[in-house]
Design an enzyme around this catalytic site. Structure first.
Site, mmCIF file in Angstrom:
data_model
loop_
_atom_site.group_PDB
_atom_site.id
_atom_site.type_symbol
_atom_site.label_atom_id
_atom_site.label_comp_id
_atom_site.label_asym_id
_atom_site.label_seq_id
_atom_site.Cartn_x
_atom_site.Cartn_y
_atom_site.Cartn_z
ATOM 1 N N LYS A 1 34.776 -5.881 -23.733
ATOM 2 C CA LYS A 1 35.351 -4.862 -22.937
ATOM 3 C C LYS A 1 36.656 -5.145 -22.715
ATOM 4 O O LYS A 1 37.340 -6.187 -22.321
ATOM 5 C CB LYS A 1 34.433 -4.977 -21.588
ATOM 6 C CG LYS A 1 35.340 -4.009 -20.574
ATOM 7 C CD LYS A 1 34.790 -4.158 -19.155
ATOM 8 C CE LYS A 1 35.540 -3.382 -18.011
ATOM 9 N NZ LYS A 1 35.031 -3.385 -16.814
ATOM 10 N N LYS B 1 40.157 2.182 -6.687
ATOM 11 C CA LYS B 1 39.730 0.866 -6.070
ATOM 12 C C LYS B 1 40.801 0.689 -4.663
ATOM 13 O O LYS B 1 41.819 1.259 -4.743
ATOM 14 C CB LYS B 1 40.128 -0.291 -7.001
ATOM 15 C CG LYS B 1 39.155 -0.307 -8.134
ATOM 16 C CD LYS B 1 39.515 -1.533 -8.920
ATOM 17 C CE LYS B 1 38.532 -1.641 -10.296
ATOM 18 N NZ LYS B 1 37.182 -2.092 -9.927
ATOM 19 N N ASP C 1 40.411 -7.180 -16.402
ATOM 20 C CA ASP C 1 39.284 -6.551 -16.643
ATOM 21 C C ASP C 1 39.137 -6.252 -18.191
ATOM 22 O O ASP C 1 38.311 -5.944 -18.401
ATOM 23 C CB ASP C 1 39.434 -5.147 -16.164
ATOM 24 C CG ASP C 1 37.952 -4.602 -15.833
ATOM 25 O OD1 ASP C 1 37.084 -5.168 -15.698
ATOM 26 O OD2 ASP C 1 37.546 -3.262 -15.799
ATOM 27 N N GLU D 1 33.480 2.334 -15.472
ATOM 28 C CA GLU D 1 33.946 2.747 -16.830
ATOM 29 C C GLU D 1 33.756 1.955 -17.745
ATOM 30 O O GLU D 1 33.853 2.132 -18.937
ATOM 31 C CB GLU D 1 35.540 2.847 -16.620
ATOM 32 C CG GLU D 1 36.282 1.792 -16.844
ATOM 33 C CD GLU D 1 36.160 0.516 -15.789
ATOM 34 O OE1 GLU D 1 35.983 -0.853 -16.125
ATOM 35 O OE2 GLU D 1 35.920 0.857 -14.764
ATOM 36 N N ARG E 1 31.200 -0.004 -18.883
ATOM 37 C CA ARG E 1 29.828 0.408 -19.564
ATOM 38 C C ARG E 1 30.062 1.643 -20.447
ATOM 39 O O ARG E 1 29.476 1.966 -21.471
ATOM 40 C CB ARG E 1 28.602 0.629 -18.610
ATOM 41 C CG ARG E 1 28.747 1.942 -17.660
ATOM 42 C CD ARG E 1 27.932 1.741 -16.361
ATOM 43 N NE ARG E 1 28.481 0.798 -15.433
ATOM 44 C CZ ARG E 1 28.027 0.418 -14.425
ATOM 45 N NH1 ARG E 1 26.910 1.098 -14.043
ATOM 46 N NH2 ARG E 1 28.398 -0.536 -13.823
#
Length: 502
Positions: A270, A282, A293, A354, A356
């Site tokens: 990812k 957030k 991330d 997001e 996934r």
């Protein structure tokens, strides 16, 4: 830092170290004034025993004491490190504490070289000790101040580290050292990428890094841009990119180290280079850490660098969907429905789920390689941190013989390296939470079992091959004063692949 192997005659390990010329020899001592065999062999003058008896060093794990000017040995210094209670062999935890203490001391020591001469570790071969040693020393010198206008003063510590092994272990030790240095280099790349700010480490930056790895280690590389991604009908992936001006990239790296006919192991990472949460914004506190991330992408790139350097004889492909998740007038909204590459439709109830959405299209893309196994790696859910804290990554697979075998391989690789994972359930009952009135599925299943329902979502796109999912949200980086990327799970992934190649 240069590492090497120093072979010692197995028949005279207790005394052979006396004649070894080095600026510093590192030996172990135990609690209750007990010396390791090598420490005793160096201590004909009784200086080490006296230091223990005086209380200058306790022998507890991680304690240390530097001695200088001891006659009758070739080493200029002896660094004593504590190994805990005396047993037939040292525990993993105590060895790690000792070698970390050695690394800290040697990083600021005015010596050019050092020799590590510590006892064997319980139920571990020499390759474990070498890997642990190399990683500890590389961690001690890793710097994260590359973007500071005034760099911190670099310590002038030991530059060359030799690791003492017996003649019987010499062949295994040399292989282990090569692999361990490559692993450390891969971890450093992962940490460097993770620590970079999101205005530098963009999807384009990750793509450039992948190209560099491909060029350096003779891998194949494909970098797909938005038009190519659109042509593949990756509507789920593209929905995440709607709110940002930063162009998405879809990265494919191919390490063909095995036989041409062998099915590859595919790693999917990812690559959200910044996750604002999109319209489902957030909270501001801690949002800066959403530069991490892309930890899955960084760890996959670090792993590919490591196996490329060690010329691993295995076919390994990497797939990295990478983009930003930003809010704007063009951003995807909660309630939107998108069509994935697989043709399945998804109702987006929360734009902050997001990861996934980009992974599902990458997992569908992986089908074309007829893979032997697929492992996706993602900083996917805060729920996994709630479940497992920061010690274990979450491991999810289906429950059948093929998937149980893959799970066992990954768990074993984690235990080998201390980069551990814990297996979590995937059960049909959790799929009930992903039901949508308007699409084939929703992208979230509510707060209950959030890491599990996220894995169940991904599982729907992996029916044609053996697959596992690693949720590294709790292990990819640290917060607070020690803030920074950890380099995990590069040790787990690399060792998993080494074991497969073996």
């Amino acid at each position: 830092m240069d590492f090497s192997i120093k072979i010692i005659d197995a028949k005279s390990t207790s005394t052979a170290h006396k004649a070894l010329k080095t600026a510093c020899i590192v030996v172990g001592v135990f609690e209750k004034n007990k010396l390791s065999t090598i420490a005793a062999g160096l201590d004909k003058q009784g200086v080490v025993a006296a230091a223990l008896k005086s209380g200058d060093i306790s022998g507890k794990p991680g304690s240390s004491l530097l001695l200088r000017g001891i006659t009758d040995i070739a080493a200029e210094r002896i660094l004593l490190v504590g190994l805990g209670e005396e047993t037939n062999s040292v525990s993993e935890k105590n060895y790690q504490s000792a070698i970390q203490a050695a690394a800290r001391n040697l990083a600021i020591l005015g010596a050019g070289d050092a020799l590590i001469a510590l006892p064997a570790v319980k139920d571990r071969d020499v390759s474990w000790s070498i890997r642990t040693t190399v990683i500890a020393f590389r961690e001690s010198i890793f710097r994260a101040d590359g973007l500071k206008s005034k760099k911190e003063t670099s310590p002038t510590g030991v530059k060359k580290v030799a690791i003492a092994v017996t003649t019987d272990d010499s062949a295994l030790a040399k292989t282990a050292l090569t692999q361990s240095v490559a692993l450390a280099n891969g971890m450093d790349l992962t940490k460097e990428l993770g620590n970079l700010p999101p205005n530098i480490c963009t999807p384009t930056y990750l793509a450039t890094t992948a190209k560099t790895i491909a060029d350096n280690y003779k891998m194949g590389a494909e970098i797909l841009d938005r038009k190519q991604i659109q042509a593949l009908k990756m509507g789920s992936f593209l929905s995440v990119t709607n709110g940002t001006a930063e162009p998405p990239k879809f990265i494919v790296l191919k390490h063909n180290g095995g036989k041409a006919k062998d099915a590859p192991v595919v790693l999917v990472g990812k690559g959200i280079t910044f996750d604002s949460g999109g319209i489902s914004l957030k909270p501001g506190v801690g949002m800066d850490e959403m530069k991490y991330d892309m930890g899955g992408a960084a760890s996959v790139l670090g792993t590919m660098r490591a196996i490329g350097e060690m010329k691993l004889k295995l076919n390994v492909y990497a797939i990295i969907p990478t983009c930003e998740n930003m809010p704007s007038g063009t951003a995807t909204r909660p309630g939107d429905i998108v069509t994935s590459m697989s043709g399945q439709t998804i109702e987006i109830l929360n734009t902050d789920a997001e990861g996934r959405l980009i992974l599902c299209d990458a997992l569908t893309y992986a089908e074309r390689f007829n893979p032997a196994a697929v492992v996706d790696v993602a900083t996917l859910t805060g729920a996994c941190v709630t479940s497992l804290g920061h010690h274990n990554s979450g491991l999810f697979t289906r429950h059948d013989d093929a998937h149980d075998k893959l799970a066992a391989e990954l768990l074993a690789a984690g235990k080998q390296t201390g980069d551990t994972a814990w297996r979590m359930p995937i059960e049909e009952a959790y799929n009930e939470q992903l039901k949508s009135n308007f699409a084939d599925m929703a992208n979230i299943g509510g707060p209950a079992g959030g890491s599990i329902t996220a894995a169940c979502f991904l599982e729907r796109f992996t029916k044609k091959y053996t697959w596992a999912h690693l949720d590294i949200a709790g292990t990819a980086w640290k917060s607070g004063p020690a803030k920074g990327s950890t380099g995990r799970p590069v040790p787990l992934l690399t060792t998993f692949l080494i074991n497969r190649a073996g």
